[in-house]
Design an enzyme around this catalytic site. Structure first.
Site, short mmCIF file in Angstrom:
data_model
loop_
_atom_site.label_atom_id
_atom_site.label_comp_id
_atom_site.label_asym_id
_atom_site.label_seq_id
_atom_site.Cartn_x
_atom_site.Cartn_y
_atom_site.Cartn_z
CE LYS A 8 -13.55 -7.36 -0.93
NZ LYS A 8 -13.47 -7.38 0.58
CE LYS B 105 -4.46 -1.61 1.41
NZ LYS B 105 -5.30 -2.02 2.66
CE LYS C 57 -4.46 -10.65 -3.61
NZ LYS C 57 -4.25 -10.30 -2.13
#
Ligand code: TYM
Length: 320
Positions: free
Chosen positions: A192, A110, A189
Site C-alpha cells: 500500500k 519509512k 514488492k
C-alpha cells in the site's frame, strides 16, 4: 500446532496480502488451532481518522470471511479487543534493546522515505512480538517482509526466558516460497505504501484498468522473452490455471506478442479466481450482525488465552 497471524486494516487488502498470507491462514485452519486478527493497534501508526479506521476494520473482517476464513475452525478477532496484549507488550519493551528496533527495516525504510517516525512506529515490532507470544503460537504464516519481525519476537522471547525462566513459546515464521514477495504493478514488492497494489475486491472495471497499466519493458513485440523473473508473468502464475500458464509461457518464449494480451489473461483469470469470494462478500455485507458476533466471540476466546499467558509472564517477572 497453534497458528497465529495478523493483518493491518490500513486499506483494502491486495494480492500480496492474499497470496503471501491470507491463503495460508485458510489452508492452515483445517488441521491446526488458528488465531487470526485484524491489527487495528498497528494500523493506528498510519490511519489517523477514526471513521476510516472503523470502516477498514469492518472491511477487513468481511474480506477475511469472504475469502474463506471459517469461524467454526479458526478464531477471528480484532487486536485491540484483547487488551492483555498491550500489557504484555510493556513487559517485553523493558527488555528490548534500542539497537534491535533501530535495525528493523519497516522503521528504517519509512524514516529513509522522510515519513516522520513516532514511538509507535519505532516500537511496532514489540507489540507484534506480544501479539504472537500472548497465544503461545508455534507458527506464524506471513509474507517475507515480516520474517525480520518474527526474528525480533524470538529474540525478545528468548531473552525474557533467559532472565526469568521458561515463559514463552518460541514461534517460527511460515512463508510460501512462490509468493513470499508478490510484485506490484511496477514490479517492486506490492505494498500500500508504494501505491502499486491490485485489490482483491472492488469495482472489476477499475481493477482491470489497473492490470492493464502494469509496467512492462519496451522490448519489441517480436523478441522472444523469458517468463522467469517477469513480474507480469509472476502475477499470472498466481491466478491462472496451469493451462493458461503453460500457453503464456510458450508465447513468451516464441515472442511476437504484445504484453496487452498477457494483461488480459491476468485480468480474466483473476476475475474467475476471486468470483466465489466476491459473491460471498456481497452476501455477508447484508449480515453485519453476524460479522460483529464472530468478532465478539473471537475476542472472548482470544482473551481467555492471552490472560493466561500474561499472568504467567507477570508471575515470572515479579508482578504478581
Ligand atoms: P501487513 O498488514 O502489512 O500485511 C499482512 C500480511 O500480508 C503479507 N504481505 C505480502 N506477502 C507477500 N507479498 C507481498 N507483496 C505482501 N504484502 C503484504 C505480509 O507479509 C503479512 O503477512 N506487522 C504485520 C501485521 C501484524 C502481525 C502480527 C503479523 C501485527 N501483528 C503478528 C503476524 C503476527 C503487518 O504489517 O502486516
Amino acid at each position: 500446532m497453534r497458528v497465529l497471524s495478523g493483518i493491518q486494516p490500513t486499506g483494502r487488502f491486495h494480492w500480496g496480502n492474499f497470496f503471501g498470507a491470507i491463503r495460508q491462514y485458510i489452508d492452515l485452519q483445517h488441521a491446526n488451532e488458528g488465531y487470526y486478527f485484524i491489527a487495528d493497534l498497528h494500523a493506528l501508526t498510519t490511519v489517523r481518522d477514526p471513521q476510516i479506521l472503523r470502516q477498514n476494520v469492518r472491511d477487513a473482517a468481511l474480506d477475511l470471511l469472504a475469502l474463506g476464513l471459517d469461524p467454526a475452525k479458526a478464531t477471528l478477532f480484532v487486536q485491540s479487543h484483547v487488551p492483555e496484549v498491550s500489557e504484555l507488550s510493556w513487559l517485553l519493551m523493558t527488555g528490548t534493546p534500542m539497537g534491535l528496533l533501530e535495525r528493523c527495516h519497516a522503521y528504517k525504510e519509512k524514516k529513509e522515505r522522510g515519513i516522520k517516525a513516532d514511538a509507535g512506529l519505532f516500537t511496532y515490532p514489540v507489540l507484534m512480538a506480544a501479539d504472537i507470544l500472548a497465544y503461545d503460537s508455534d507458527m506464524v504464516p506471513v509474507g517475507a517482509d515480516q520474517i525480520q519481525h518474527i526474528e525480533v519476537c524470538r529474540d525478545l522471547a528468548g531473552s525474557f526466558n533467559h532472565a526469568y525462566g521458561e515463559t514463552f513459546v518460541l514461534p517460527k515464521a511460515k512463508v510460501l516460497e512462490e509468493s513470499a514477495k508478490v510484485p506490484g504493478t511496477d514490479g517492486q514488492k506490492m505494498s500500500k505504501s508504494y501505491d502499486n497494489t491490485l485489490p482483491l475486491f472492488g469495482d472489476t472495471k477499475a481493477i482491470r484498468k489497473q492490470i492493464m497499466r502494469i509496467t512492462t519493458d519496451s522490448r519489441p513485440m517480436e523478441d522472444p522473452k523469458d517468463p522467469e523473473g517477469d513480474h507480469l508473468f509472476d502475477l499470472l502464475r498466481l491466478v491462472g490455471s496451469q493451462a493458461d500458464i503453460d500457453a503464456m509461457a510458450e508465447t513468451y518464449r516464441r515472442g511476437g506478442f504484445g504484453y496487452g494480451e498477457v494483461k488480459k489473461a491476468v485480468a480474466a483469470a483473476s476475475e474467475e479466481y476471486f468470483a466465489a469470494a466476491r459473491q460471498r462478500r456481497a452476501e455477508l455485507e447484508q449480515d453485519v450482525d453476524y460479522v460483529d458476533q464472530v468478532l465478539r466471540q473471537g475476542a472472548e476466546k482470544a482473551r481467555g488465552k492471552a490472560a493466561d499467558v500474561l499472568a504467567r509472564a507477570q508471575r515470572a517477572c515479579g508482578l504478581r
